[in-house]
Design a protein around this motif. Structure first.
Motif, PDB file in Angstrom:
ATOM      1  N   THR A 170       0.833  -1.271   0.121  1.00 29.36           N
ATOM      2  CA  THR A 170       0.000   0.084   0.135  1.00 29.36           C
ATOM      3  C   THR A 170       0.829   1.319  -0.074  1.00 29.36           C
ATOM      4  OG1 THR A 170      -0.309   0.032   2.388  1.00 29.36           O
ATOM      5  CG2 THR A 170      -1.988  -0.893   1.250  1.00 29.36           C
ATOM      6  N   HIS A 171       1.967   0.938   0.207  1.00 33.03           N
ATOM      7  CA  HIS A 171       3.077   2.164   0.049  1.00 33.03           C
ATOM      8  C   HIS A 171       4.458   1.769  -0.068  1.00 33.03           C
ATOM      9  CE1 HIS A 171       3.001   2.060   4.869  1.00 33.03           C
ATOM     10  NE2 HIS A 171       3.301   0.915   4.262  1.00 33.03           N
ATOM     11  N   THR A 172       5.408   2.660  -0.085  1.00 40.39           N
ATOM     12  CA  THR A 172       6.770   2.106  -0.540  1.00 40.39           C
ATOM     13  C   THR A 172       7.432   1.936   0.891  1.00 40.39           C
ATOM     14  OG1 THR A 172       7.338   4.389  -1.048  1.00 40.39           O
ATOM     15  CG2 THR A 172       7.342   2.601  -2.849  1.00 40.39           C
ATOM     16  N   SER A 173       6.978   2.160   1.887  1.00 42.07           N
ATOM     17  CA  SER A 173       7.670   2.246   3.168  1.00 42.07           C
ATOM     18  C   SER A 173       8.142   0.615   3.547  1.00 42.07           C
ATOM     19  CB  SER A 173       6.827   2.475   4.389  1.00 42.07           C
ATOM     20  OG  SER A 173       6.370   3.672   4.157  1.00 42.07           O
ATOM     21  N   PRO A 174       7.505  -0.278   3.181  1.00 40.80           N
ATOM     22  CA  PRO A 174       8.133  -1.839   3.403  1.00 40.80           C
ATOM     23  C   PRO A 174       9.745  -2.082   2.828  1.00 40.80           C
ATOM     24  CG  PRO A 174       6.323  -1.959   1.939  1.00 40.80           C
ATOM     25  CD  PRO A 174       6.269  -0.700   2.643  1.00 40.80           C
ATOM     26  N   VAL A 175       9.989  -0.972   2.022  1.00 40.26           N
ATOM     27  CA  VAL A 175      11.446  -1.226   1.419  1.00 40.26           C
ATOM     28  C   VAL A 175      12.420  -0.693   2.618  1.00 40.26           C
ATOM     29  CG1 VAL A 175      12.987  -0.583  -0.308  1.00 40.26           C
ATOM     30  CG2 VAL A 175      10.286  -0.523  -0.793  1.00 40.26           C
ATOM     31  N   GLN A 176      11.894   0.152   3.595  1.00 37.92           N
ATOM     32  CA  GLN A 176      12.618   0.604   4.543  1.00 37.92           C
ATOM     33  C   GLN A 176      12.952  -0.584   5.250  1.00 37.92           C
ATOM     34  OE1 GLN A 176      11.308   3.406   7.619  1.00 37.92           O
ATOM     35  NE2 GLN A 176       9.992   4.639   6.030  1.00 37.92           N
ATOM     36  N   VAL A 177      12.063  -1.518   5.698  1.00 41.94           N
ATOM     37  CA  VAL A 177      12.120  -2.753   6.374  1.00 41.94           C
ATOM     38  C   VAL A 177      12.909  -3.579   6.052  1.00 41.94           C
ATOM     39  CG1 VAL A 177      10.964  -4.564   7.360  1.00 41.94           C
ATOM     40  CG2 VAL A 177       9.857  -2.383   7.334  1.00 41.94           C
ATOM     41  N   TYR A 196      -0.286   0.331  -4.123  1.00 45.59           N
ATOM     42  CA  TYR A 196      -1.671  -0.020  -4.669  1.00 45.59           C
ATOM     43  C   TYR A 196      -2.686  -0.072  -3.567  1.00 45.59           C
ATOM     44  CZ  TYR A 196       1.164  -2.678  -7.968  1.00 45.59           C
ATOM     45  OH  TYR A 196       1.757  -3.106  -9.010  1.00 45.59           O
ATOM     46  N   ARG A 197      -3.916   0.962  -3.894  1.00 47.13           N
ATOM     47  CA  ARG A 197      -5.119   0.996  -2.719  1.00 47.13           C
ATOM     48  C   ARG A 197      -6.214   0.847  -3.780  1.00 47.13           C
ATOM     49  NH1 ARG A 197      -2.523   5.691   1.332  1.00 47.13           N
ATOM     50  NH2 ARG A 197      -0.410   4.790   1.215  1.00 47.13           N
ATOM     51  N   SER A 198      -7.099   0.346  -3.109  1.00 45.34           N
ATOM     52  CA  SER A 198      -8.607   0.612  -3.821  1.00 45.34           C
ATOM     53  C   SER A 198      -9.339   1.600  -3.609  1.00 45.34           C
ATOM     54  CB  SER A 198      -9.326  -0.553  -2.933  1.00 45.34           C
ATOM     55  OG  SER A 198     -10.738  -0.909  -3.497  1.00 45.34           O
ATOM     56  N   HIS A 209       2.168   5.805  -7.772  1.00 48.77           N
ATOM     57  CA  HIS A 209       3.584   5.825  -7.528  1.00 48.77           C
ATOM     58  C   HIS A 209       4.250   6.359  -6.295  1.00 48.77           C
ATOM     59  CE1 HIS A 209       3.196   4.458 -11.473  1.00 48.77           C
ATOM     60  NE2 HIS A 209       4.278   3.580 -11.392  1.00 48.77           N
ATOM     61  N   GLN A 210       5.112   5.739  -5.494  1.00 50.42           N
ATOM     62  CA  GLN A 210       5.638   6.605  -4.441  1.00 50.42           C
ATOM     63  C   GLN A 210       7.096   6.453  -4.478  1.00 50.42           C
ATOM     64  OE1 GLN A 210       4.420   4.972  -0.505  1.00 50.42           O
ATOM     65  NE2 GLN A 210       2.391   6.521  -0.635  1.00 50.42           N
ATOM     66  N   VAL A 211       7.839   7.502  -3.669  1.00 51.19           N
ATOM     67  CA  VAL A 211       9.286   7.242  -3.420  1.00 51.19           C
ATOM     68  C   VAL A 211       9.284   7.593  -1.993  1.00 51.19           C
ATOM     69  CG1 VAL A 211       9.883   9.656  -4.104  1.00 51.19           C
ATOM     70  CG2 VAL A 211      11.486   7.902  -4.103  1.00 51.19           C
ATOM     71  N   GLU A 212      10.098   6.394  -1.463  1.00 50.92           N
ATOM     72  CA  GLU A 212      10.116   6.464  -0.084  1.00 50.92           C
ATOM     73  C   GLU A 212      11.764   6.835   0.276  1.00 50.92           C
ATOM     74  OE1 GLU A 212       7.822   5.082   1.859  1.00 50.92           O
ATOM     75  OE2 GLU A 212       8.650   5.361   3.811  1.00 50.92           O
ATOM     76  N   GLY A 213      12.086   7.626   1.177  1.00 48.21           N
ATOM     77  CA  GLY A 213      13.155   8.056   1.632  1.00 48.21           C
ATOM     78  C   GLY A 213      13.859   7.533   2.944  1.00 48.21           C
ATOM     79  N   PHE A 253       4.909   4.997  11.792  1.00 43.94           N
ATOM     80  CA  PHE A 253       6.393   4.477  11.760  1.00 43.94           C
ATOM     81  C   PHE A 253       7.118   5.693  11.983  1.00 43.94           C
ATOM     82  CE2 PHE A 253       5.204   5.834   7.570  1.00 43.94           C
ATOM     83  CZ  PHE A 253       3.809   5.375   7.159  1.00 43.94           C
ATOM     84  N   THR A 254       6.642   6.963  12.283  1.00 44.86           N
ATOM     85  CA  THR A 254       7.352   7.996  12.710  1.00 44.86           C
ATOM     86  C   THR A 254       6.996   8.929  13.854  1.00 44.86           C
ATOM     87  OG1 THR A 254       6.162   9.151  10.974  1.00 44.86           O
ATOM     88  CG2 THR A 254       8.387   8.732  10.002  1.00 44.86           C
ATOM     89  N   GLU A 255       7.988   9.350  14.558  1.00 39.74           N
ATOM     90  CA  GLU A 255       7.608  10.164  15.660  1.00 39.74           C
ATOM     91  C   GLU A 255       8.783  11.225  16.156  1.00 39.74           C
ATOM     92  OE1 GLU A 255       4.687  10.331  17.337  1.00 39.74           O
ATOM     93  OE2 GLU A 255       5.712  11.967  18.373  1.00 39.74           O
ATOM     94  N   TYR A 306      15.578   9.894   9.653  1.00 44.01           N
ATOM     95  CA  TYR A 306      14.375  10.553   9.417  1.00 44.01           C
ATOM     96  C   TYR A 306      13.826   9.427   7.898  1.00 44.01           C
ATOM     97  CZ  TYR A 306      17.312  12.779   5.706  1.00 44.01           C
ATOM     98  OH  TYR A 306      18.207  12.960   4.844  1.00 44.01           O
ATOM     99  N   ALA A 307      12.584   9.908   7.540  1.00 39.29           N
ATOM    100  CA  ALA A 307      12.260   8.964   6.454  1.00 39.29           C
ATOM    101  C   ALA A 307      11.063   9.944   5.976  1.00 39.29           C
ATOM    102  CB  ALA A 307      11.367   7.693   6.788  1.00 39.29           C
ATOM    103  N   PHE A 308      10.759   9.558   4.676  1.00 43.32           N
ATOM    104  CA  PHE A 308       9.735  10.331   4.093  1.00 43.32           C
ATOM    105  C   PHE A 308       9.074   9.579   2.973  1.00 43.32           C
ATOM    106  CE2 PHE A 308      13.803  11.557   2.284  1.00 43.32           C
ATOM    107  CZ  PHE A 308      13.713  11.476   1.004  1.00 43.32           C
ATOM    108  N   GLY A 309       7.730   9.769   2.456  1.00 39.78           N
ATOM    109  CA  GLY A 309       6.972   9.336   1.585  1.00 39.78           C
ATOM    110  C   GLY A 309       6.438  10.296   0.483  1.00 39.78           C
ATOM    111  N   ILE A 310       6.705  10.147  -0.699  1.00 43.16           N
ATOM    112  CA  ILE A 310       6.217  11.197  -1.483  1.00 43.16           C
ATOM    113  C   ILE A 310       5.367  10.498  -2.697  1.00 43.16           C
ATOM    114  CG2 ILE A 310       6.737  13.250  -3.052  1.00 43.16           C
ATOM    115  CD1 ILE A 310       9.842  13.316  -1.886  1.00 43.16           C
TER     116      ILE A 310
HETATM  117  N1  DAH Z   1       3.968   5.652   3.776  1.00 45.16           N
HETATM  118  C1  DAH Z   1       3.164   7.056   3.972  1.00 45.16           C
HETATM  119  C2  DAH Z   1       1.814   6.793   3.136  1.00 45.16           C
HETATM  120  O1  DAH Z   1       1.801   6.154   2.208  1.00 45.16           O
HETATM  121  C3  DAH Z   1       3.919   8.076   3.447  1.00 45.16           C
HETATM  122  C4  DAH Z   1       4.904   8.309   4.566  1.00 45.16           C
HETATM  123  C5  DAH Z   1       4.912   9.273   5.457  1.00 45.16           C
HETATM  124  C6  DAH Z   1       6.212   7.696   4.462  1.00 45.16           C
HETATM  125  C7  DAH Z   1       5.875   9.484   6.539  1.00 45.16           C
HETATM  126  C8  DAH Z   1       7.242   7.731   5.367  1.00 45.16           C
HETATM  127  C9  DAH Z   1       6.937   8.907   6.503  1.00 45.16           C
HETATM  128  O2  DAH Z   1       8.522   7.533   5.326  1.00 45.16           O
HETATM  129  O3  DAH Z   1       7.885   8.947   7.131  1.00 45.16           O
HETATM  130  O4  DAH Z   1       0.870   7.452   3.206  1.00 45.16           O
END
Ligand code: DAH
Length: 355
Positions: A170-177, A196-198, A209-213, A253-255, A306-310
């Protein structure tokens, strides 16, 4: 007439009529093969009486040489003929008009992924990939989103089995794991890819598409996150100054967590990034939650990150003025030839190459 003369006459006549390589090779083995006619005559020589032997063997040798030379010459001629014929028939006509061909276009999403990868690689991020089909653990649990966590409902997940063990990520965050489980800190990666999301309307498609950082190291703080995103947004939109604000938000997953808005203005119906008083949300981010680090065997008292999702499609729409997301994935050739990119165009965001 002796047998030898007869054989010679017979085969000289046959030779005259033959104009085919296969036939002549056949004829060669009829004469000189293991039990060929000439070979057989040689075998008889031992039993001929000594007075005649000399004459007959010289007759036989003459016949053998004559036939042999003629056959070899004919084979040679035929081979040359064959080559000449080929050369004539297969000649390339360089005066023919060229074939028409269509050059393909690069899809805006691929283009934007390339631009993003190139911008982040400038500041030391490497590119990672993960599978579209994920397990529930990597997509949720390891990311501090246990079962019954309300955040799971927000994701409209496509599950692939009854037990909800496998899903389309549902997001690219699992690639972090995956990255952290497979390596040792520090980590500095981005992970672009399909998610993918319904969900489906003008700004949502079931596949997007997302890009995870992710940047994990000793002494990483929110200042690094801000600096990194500020740099990325300026490079991506090719502007010197950007208005950016961090709004408090929540991700499991962030705080702390934040959503980032950028300032924009509408001029003649066009979005101008970096100016004006309007705000546009473009990404989610935060400091990696200690529970996530624990789940992937990274010690949170030594390492932070830090992490981000775009959303990539959103960025492509903003940068290239495309207003319906669904058209991205309809594979309409007319749309692609309008919005697609020439493979040989080098955008200025490919630093180093063009500047
Ligand atoms: N995974 C989140 C989403 O799909 C986006 C996201 C938010 C990714 C914060 C991150 C994060 O890595 O730190 O909505």
């Amino acid at each position: 007439m002796s047998d030898i003369i007869k054989i010679k006459e017979e085969y000289l006549n046959k030779l005259k009529e033959i104009s085919d390589l296969k036939e002549i090779n056949q004829l060669k083995s009829e004469l000189f093969g293991k039990s060929g006619k000439i070979s057989n005559e040689f075998k008889k020589i031992g039993s001929i009486n000594p007075e005649e032997r000399k004459t007959i063997s010289s007759q036989l040798n003459d016949a053998k040489n004559e036939l042999h030379n003629l056959i070899e010459k004919k084979i040679n001629d035929l081979e040359i003929n064959e080559i000449n014929l080929k050369l004539k028939n297969e000649r390339v006509d360089v005066t023919l008009p060229e074939r028409t061909f269509n050059r393909g276009k690069i899809h805006p999403v691929s283009q934007v992924i390339d631009e993003i990868s190139s911008i982040f690689s400038e500041i030391g991020f490497s590119v990672e990939e993960g599978p579209d089909v994920e397990n529930e653990y990597n997509n949720f649990t390891a990311l501090n989103t246990p079962e019954n966590h309300p955040a799971r409902d927000m994701h409209d997940t496509f599950y692939l089995d009854k037990n909800k063990k496998f899903l389309l990520r549902t997001h690219t965050s699992p690639v972090q794991v995956r990255t952290m489980l497979n390596g040792k800190p520090p980590f500095k990666i981005i992970a672009p890819g399909r998610t993918y999301r319904s969900d489906s309307d003008q700004t949502h498609a079931p596949m997007f598409h997302q890009v995870e950082g992710l940047h994990v190291d000793k002494n990483i703080n929110m200042g690094h996150l801000k600096g990194c995103l500020n740099y990325f947004i300026r490079e991506f939109f090719e502007v010197d100054k950007i208005k950016m604000r961090f709004r408090p938000s929540h991700f499991p997953f962030t705080e702390p967590s934040a959503e980032v808005d950028i300032g924009y203005e509408l001029k003649d119906g066009k979005i101008i990034i970096g100016e004006g008083n309007k705000w546009l949300e473009i990404l989610g981010c935060g400091m990696v939650h200690p529970n996530v680090l624990k789940n992937v065997k990274v010690n949170p008292s030594k390492y932070q990150g830090y992490a981000f999702g775009i959303g990539i499609d959103r960025l492509a729409m903003l940068k290239y003025g495309i207003n319906d997301l669904r058209a991205f994935f309809e594979s309409d050739y007319r749309w692609l030839s309008h919005f697609g990119f020439d493979p040989l165009d080098v955008p200025s965001s490919y630093r180093g190459l063009s500047r």
